[in-house]
Design a protein around this motif. Structure first.
Motif, PDB file in Angstrom:
ATOM      1  N   HIS A   5       0.799  -1.224   0.000  1.00  0.00           N
ATOM      2  CA  HIS A   5       0.000   0.000   0.000  1.00  0.00           C
ATOM      3  C   HIS A   5       0.832   1.274   0.000  1.00  0.00           C
ATOM      4  O   HIS A   5       0.294   2.365   0.189  1.00  0.00           O
ATOM      5  CB  HIS A   5      -0.971  -0.017   1.178  1.00  0.00           C
ATOM      6  CG  HIS A   5      -2.081  -0.998   0.991  1.00  0.00           C
ATOM      7  ND1 HIS A   5      -1.928  -2.340   1.218  1.00  0.00           N
ATOM      8  CD2 HIS A   5      -3.352  -0.831   0.547  1.00  0.00           C
ATOM      9  CE1 HIS A   5      -3.057  -2.963   0.944  1.00  0.00           C
ATOM     10  NE2 HIS A   5      -3.940  -2.080   0.527  1.00  0.00           N
ATOM     11  N   ALA A  63      -2.952   5.300  -4.223  1.00  0.00           N
ATOM     12  CA  ALA A  63      -3.721   5.493  -5.462  1.00  0.00           C
ATOM     13  C   ALA A  63      -2.852   5.784  -6.668  1.00  0.00           C
ATOM     14  O   ALA A  63      -3.380   6.081  -7.742  1.00  0.00           O
ATOM     15  CB  ALA A  63      -4.708   6.651  -5.252  1.00  0.00           C
ATOM     16  N   VAL A  85      -4.722  -2.992 -11.785  1.00  0.00           N
ATOM     17  CA  VAL A  85      -5.829  -2.296 -11.120  1.00  0.00           C
ATOM     18  C   VAL A  85      -6.974  -2.228 -12.130  1.00  0.00           C
ATOM     19  O   VAL A  85      -7.059  -1.303 -12.940  1.00  0.00           O
ATOM     20  CB  VAL A  85      -5.400  -0.893 -10.657  1.00  0.00           C
ATOM     21  CG1 VAL A  85      -6.530  -0.215  -9.876  1.00  0.00           C
ATOM     22  CG2 VAL A  85      -4.147  -0.971  -9.798  1.00  0.00           C
ATOM     23  N   ASN A 109     -10.677   0.362 -11.365  1.00  0.00           N
ATOM     24  CA  ASN A 109     -10.275   1.698 -10.941  1.00  0.00           C
ATOM     25  C   ASN A 109     -11.402   2.721 -11.095  1.00  0.00           C
ATOM     26  O   ASN A 109     -11.898   2.956 -12.194  1.00  0.00           O
ATOM     27  CB  ASN A 109      -9.062   2.130 -11.771  1.00  0.00           C
ATOM     28  CG  ASN A 109      -8.479   3.451 -11.317  1.00  0.00           C
ATOM     29  OD1 ASN A 109      -8.920   4.035 -10.333  1.00  0.00           O
ATOM     30  ND2 ASN A 109      -7.462   3.916 -12.032  1.00  0.00           N
ATOM     31  N   LEU A 112     -10.898   5.759  -9.224  1.00  0.00           N
ATOM     32  CA  LEU A 112     -10.278   6.830  -8.447  1.00  0.00           C
ATOM     33  C   LEU A 112     -10.576   8.218  -8.991  1.00  0.00           C
ATOM     34  O   LEU A 112     -10.993   9.120  -8.253  1.00  0.00           O
ATOM     35  CB  LEU A 112      -8.763   6.610  -8.406  1.00  0.00           C
ATOM     36  CG  LEU A 112      -8.281   5.498  -7.469  1.00  0.00           C
ATOM     37  CD1 LEU A 112      -6.859   5.091  -7.807  1.00  0.00           C
ATOM     38  CD2 LEU A 112      -8.381   5.956  -6.012  1.00  0.00           C
ATOM     39  N   LYS A 164      -6.986   3.581  -1.820  1.00  0.00           N
ATOM     40  CA  LYS A 164      -7.147   2.354  -2.603  1.00  0.00           C
ATOM     41  C   LYS A 164      -6.647   1.223  -1.720  1.00  0.00           C
ATOM     42  O   LYS A 164      -5.469   1.148  -1.408  1.00  0.00           O
ATOM     43  CB  LYS A 164      -6.340   2.399  -3.898  1.00  0.00           C
ATOM     44  CG  LYS A 164      -6.363   1.071  -4.690  1.00  0.00           C
ATOM     45  CD  LYS A 164      -5.481   1.112  -5.927  1.00  0.00           C
ATOM     46  CE  LYS A 164      -4.010   1.174  -5.620  1.00  0.00           C
ATOM     47  NZ  LYS A 164      -3.455  -0.020  -4.913  1.00  0.00           N
ATOM     48  N   PHE A 199     -10.116  -4.100  -5.079  1.00  0.00           N
ATOM     49  CA  PHE A 199      -9.781  -2.921  -4.281  1.00  0.00           C
ATOM     50  C   PHE A 199     -11.060  -2.201  -3.844  1.00  0.00           C
ATOM     51  O   PHE A 199     -12.039  -2.155  -4.593  1.00  0.00           O
ATOM     52  CB  PHE A 199      -8.912  -1.944  -5.081  1.00  0.00           C
ATOM     53  CG  PHE A 199      -7.540  -2.474  -5.405  1.00  0.00           C
ATOM     54  CD1 PHE A 199      -6.552  -2.547  -4.434  1.00  0.00           C
ATOM     55  CD2 PHE A 199      -7.228  -2.908  -6.686  1.00  0.00           C
ATOM     56  CE1 PHE A 199      -5.291  -3.036  -4.728  1.00  0.00           C
ATOM     57  CE2 PHE A 199      -5.969  -3.401  -7.003  1.00  0.00           C
ATOM     58  CZ  PHE A 199      -5.001  -3.464  -6.015  1.00  0.00           C
ATOM     59  N   TYR A 214     -12.302   1.635  -2.651  1.00  0.00           N
ATOM     60  CA  TYR A 214     -11.831   2.998  -2.877  1.00  0.00           C
ATOM     61  C   TYR A 214     -12.606   3.988  -2.002  1.00  0.00           C
ATOM     62  O   TYR A 214     -13.710   3.704  -1.540  1.00  0.00           O
ATOM     63  CB  TYR A 214     -12.006   3.387  -4.349  1.00  0.00           C
ATOM     64  CG  TYR A 214     -11.270   2.502  -5.313  1.00  0.00           C
ATOM     65  CD1 TYR A 214      -9.939   2.742  -5.624  1.00  0.00           C
ATOM     66  CD2 TYR A 214     -11.899   1.404  -5.906  1.00  0.00           C
ATOM     67  CE1 TYR A 214      -9.252   1.921  -6.516  1.00  0.00           C
ATOM     68  CE2 TYR A 214     -11.216   0.578  -6.785  1.00  0.00           C
ATOM     69  CZ  TYR A 214      -9.894   0.847  -7.098  1.00  0.00           C
ATOM     70  OH  TYR A 214      -9.218   0.031  -7.970  1.00  0.00           O
TER      71      TYR A 214
END
Length: 796
Positions: free
Chosen positions: A355, A359, A432, A435, A437, A477, A645, A647
């Protein structure tokens, strides 16, 4: 800095209008989803009370200390080392044994099995032997008729120790190359070369502290001897299966001789994943020697001194970037303070590596993780499990880059997101694929008025000489799955009784997070019965064996799916039976609203169950689930450790007093991704609670060890968790409306841990305020106590 009255924010959303506008309702939940939105479900997707809420409010919910004690029960108290490091020459309990009511001293010689705990690294003694490794290490127990006699007598035990110099900080341990596990290095590209050619470079070092779990129910175990060397253990634990394994290992017995039960915990947060096992083992050894039931409950001070915390981390980084703030290269050293033994430090430090990108795409990166051995409590799991320690470092770097370039930190964050220019593979080689984000962060910036507020704050600060404000928007994330792949499995049992009532038992544990409430809703929907028809029962190793810990935010994902599969098998049995009665295909039988429906007839659920029993149809089943798609190489740290994931993003506005360093969180706006919520009220509660707990970690919860290894902040008088007065006046939570793109139960996503890291926006907002006050935010460590903020404001 007076806060206005707290107001609940109510807003509504047209389902066709795109990302959400809807948030908290006056009842604390999102607008309930319709049955159509939940795929025909009637229990899942609805905000409803926690299954134990009424009992808890009435004081009728049973915790271990509420269980009536069997006649002859004795009480134990730990005998704790008075020094942090030394050669143990002996322990003299004679003064304690002379106290009326004291029955015995229990030490290492009384262990019938292995004298080391059955922990992963097999490096932690049951009781101190040969050496003392931290101040508070348990060397034995005093067992007495009542708890206060045991505690008073335990203080009379004399230790004979040749004192050695302790190692307290991870920097000291790193300098001595003192590690509980070997260092781990993860690289991609050529970070050194990328840094060399980068237009801009920064380097820095900082520390982030640990965190005490501070569960309301302290660590406790109650062990009862049964017949024929069998044992019943009541344990406040997130991992009954591990407690079973540890106790049987210490007693020299097979696992089947030990049954562990946990109806509920009064909070866990990771602190009861492994370390609940210590108390169960200690109590079991005492019960084995004395052949009587033994209860062991730590008081708050002993709990602080004995048990592990969130791992404190120290960092050093070098980062290169261009004129847009786009990352070119990163070298990062992460020093994890693990304490005296490994415990779960390996996977915690691994998750911090996983991590450290949060993001953002890291093209040329070198991460070096050192698992440092110190003479402190053995640090352990805590909500986020290393994720927060990874996320905070990259968010700090983003803030530093923005201030160096003189631009808004949100623009730097957006420029580095995954998905920009097809950059969608992590530094550990996981794509990913889900996503969201950029749209999530952009939507939150709009709904919170982030840009406008940033301008208003700058204007405020220009005319306010003492009180300075700051603001930050940070994303999250978070990977969902145990990083140890073998733990991503679960089992469950569903029983339908002849009156139509349903019981579900699964391997997960209830610690207030609403797991049993969600699992009951899942089972109710699978069988098409009302929610109140389903009862979730206590976790019990004799019902579901080898269950994984309730951790890694996977409780509902794993146990909910296993329970769904068990209920589905029962439903299929009943569907086949009804299909035979009506001469239709089994697929044509519907279970809805407490009725069983075919094109020929509608029957009540109860009548179908009664008829099925009369025809000898199986009305119970087991279910098993293993998380798909996950795999990774533990040696190289490459692969797909996570199923998906989760978010989120948060905007936080703060104010600081530049004369005292005091701070206050003024406003919080959150947009978080829980997939299709199984219970919006519970999910929003988890988001709020996780955020506030994270805020405490980064602002007030300071752990201080002195040079001799004594934890000076070991009670509520010296350790400050957030209280009601710390809750921001404006606290708005919205849920992202998109279901999980992976095939997870009801399209939901995990919600236990990811919201914790939303609170990093608090720390970054405080650093923004310090910068606007003309201070040195790059010098600020966490937690940002008043002293730390004042030091940064003064440029020290």
């Amino acid at each position: 800095m007076n806060a206005p009255d707290l107001k609940l924010v109510v807003s509504k959303r047209d389902p066709a209008a795109g990302p959400p506008q809807g948030g908290i309702s006056p009842l604390g939940g999102q607008r309930p989803a319709s049955a159509a939105e939940c795929g025909g479900a009637t229990a899942a997707g609805v905000s409803r009370f926690h299954e134990s809420a009424k009992a808890q409010v009435a004081g009728a919910a049973t915790y271990i200390d509420d269980i009536p004690e069997v006649r002859g029960t004795l009480h134990a108290a730990p005998v704790c080392s008075p020094v942090a490091h030394g050669v143990l020459k002996g322990i003299d309990p004679s003064a304690a044994l002379a106290v009326p009511g004291v029955h015995a001293f229990i030490g290492a010689d009384d262990i019938p099995g292995d004298k080391l705990l059955a922990a992963f690294a097999h490096d932690e003694p049951v009781f101190a032997q040969g050496t003392v490794q931290f101040l508070g290490q348990v060397g034995g127990l005093i067992v007495a008729d009542d708890v206060m006699t045991a505690r008073r007598a335990a203080r009379l035990v004399k230790w004979d120790i040749e004192v050695l110099e302790p190692v307290i900080t991870p920097q000291q341990a790193h300098a001595k190359q003192s590690y509980v596990l070997p260092p781990v290095h993860v690289t991609r590209g050529d970070a050194a070369a990328a840094l060399q050619r980068a237009p801009h470079r920064l380097e820095g070092a900082f520390e982030v502290g640990g965190q005490e779990h501070f569960y309301l129910e302290g660590q406790i175990a109650y062990v009862l001897p049964l017949e024929q060397q069998q044992w019943w253990v009541y344990s406040s634990t997130q991992h009954p299966g591990e407690v079973q394994h540890w106790v049987s290992h210490a007693l020299g017995l097979a696992n089947h001789a030990v049954t562990v039960e946990c109806r509920r915990m009064g909070g866990g947060f990771g602190g009861k994943e492994t370390q609940a096992g210590h108390l169960a083992v200690w109590a079991a050894i005492a019960a084995n020697k004395l052949r009587r039931p033994v209860k062991l409950r730590l008081d708050r001070d002993d709990d602080f001194m004995i048990t592990g915390k969130r791992h404190p981390f120290a960092y050093r980084y070098r980062v290169g970037f261009d004129d847009r703030g786009h990352l070119c290269g990163l070298e990062l050293d992460m020093l994890a303070n693990c304490g005296f033994s490994a415990d779960l430090s390996g996977p915690v430090a691994d998750r911090a590596i996983f991590h450290a990108d949060n993001a953002y795409f890291l093209e040329d990166v070198a991460i070096h993780s050192y698992r440092c051995k110190t003479n402190t409590q053995s640090h352990t799991a805590y909500r986020g499990f290393g994720g927060p320690q990874g996320v905070i470092v990259i968010e700090r770097i983003m803030g530093d880059i923005a201030r160096h370039l003189g631009v808004d930190a949100l623009d730097v964050r957006l420029a580095n997101l995954y998905g920009i220019e097809d950059r969608n593979v992590t530094h550990y080689q996981m794509a990913v694929e889900d996503n969201i984000l950029e749209p999530l962060m952009t939507q939150l910036a709009l709904t919170s008025g982030y840009r406008e507020r940033a301008e208003q704050i700058a204007q405020w600060n220009a005319s306010s000489p003492v009180i300075k404000r700051g603001i930050s928007l940070t994303p999250v994330k978070f990977g969902i799955s145990f990083t140890a792949t073998l733990f991503n499995q679960a089992g469950a049992l569903v029983h339908v009784y002849t009156d139509g009532s349903v019981q579900v038992n699964h391997g997960g544990t209830e610690m207030g997070q609403g797991l049993n409430t969600k699992v009951a809703a899942i089972v109710a929907d699978e069988l098409g019965v009302p929610f109140d028809k389903v009862l979730s029962t206590a976790s019990d190793t004799s019902k579901v064996p080898n269950a994984s810990a309730t951790a890694a935010s996977s409780g509902t994902d794993l146990n909910g799916r296993a329970a769904q599969f068990a209920a589905r098998q029962v439903r299929q049995n009943l569907a086949a039976f009804v299909a035979g009665l009506d001469g239709v295909g089994a697929g044509a039988v519907r279970f809805e609203g407490g009725q069983v429906i075919t094109e020929k007839q509608t029957r009540t659920w109860e009548s179908v169950v009664g008829a099925a029993y009369a025809n000898r149809i199986q009305l119970w089943s087991d279910g098993f689930y293993r998380t798909p798609k996950i795999h990774y190489d533990k040696t190289t740290m490459l692969g797909r450790p996570f199923y998906y994931f989760a978010y989120g993003a948060a905007v936080t506005e703060v104010a600081i007093d530049t004369l005292t360093g005091e701070s206050r969180v003024l406003k919080v706006d959150i947009l978080h991704d829980v997939g299709r919520s199984i219970n919006p009220a519970i999910d929003i509660g988890q988001i709020e609670g996780g955020f506030v707990q994270g805020m405490g970690w980064l602002t007030t919860e300071q752990l201080v060890w002195n040079a001799k290894g004594y934890l000076q902040t070991h009670a509520p008088s010296t350790y400050k968790i957030p209280a009601t007065g710390d809750i921001p006046a404006h606290f708005k939570v919205d849920l992202w409306p998109e279901p999980n793109r992976e095939d997870n139960v009801h399209g939901s996503k995990a919600v236990g841990e990811p919201p914790f890291m939303l609170a990093i926006s608090v720390f970054e907002a405080l650093r923004d305020a310090v910068a606007q006050a003309g201070g040195r935010p790059e010098a600020m460590n966490a937690p940002a106590t008043a002293e730390e903020v004042l030091r940064a404001v003064q440029g020290l």
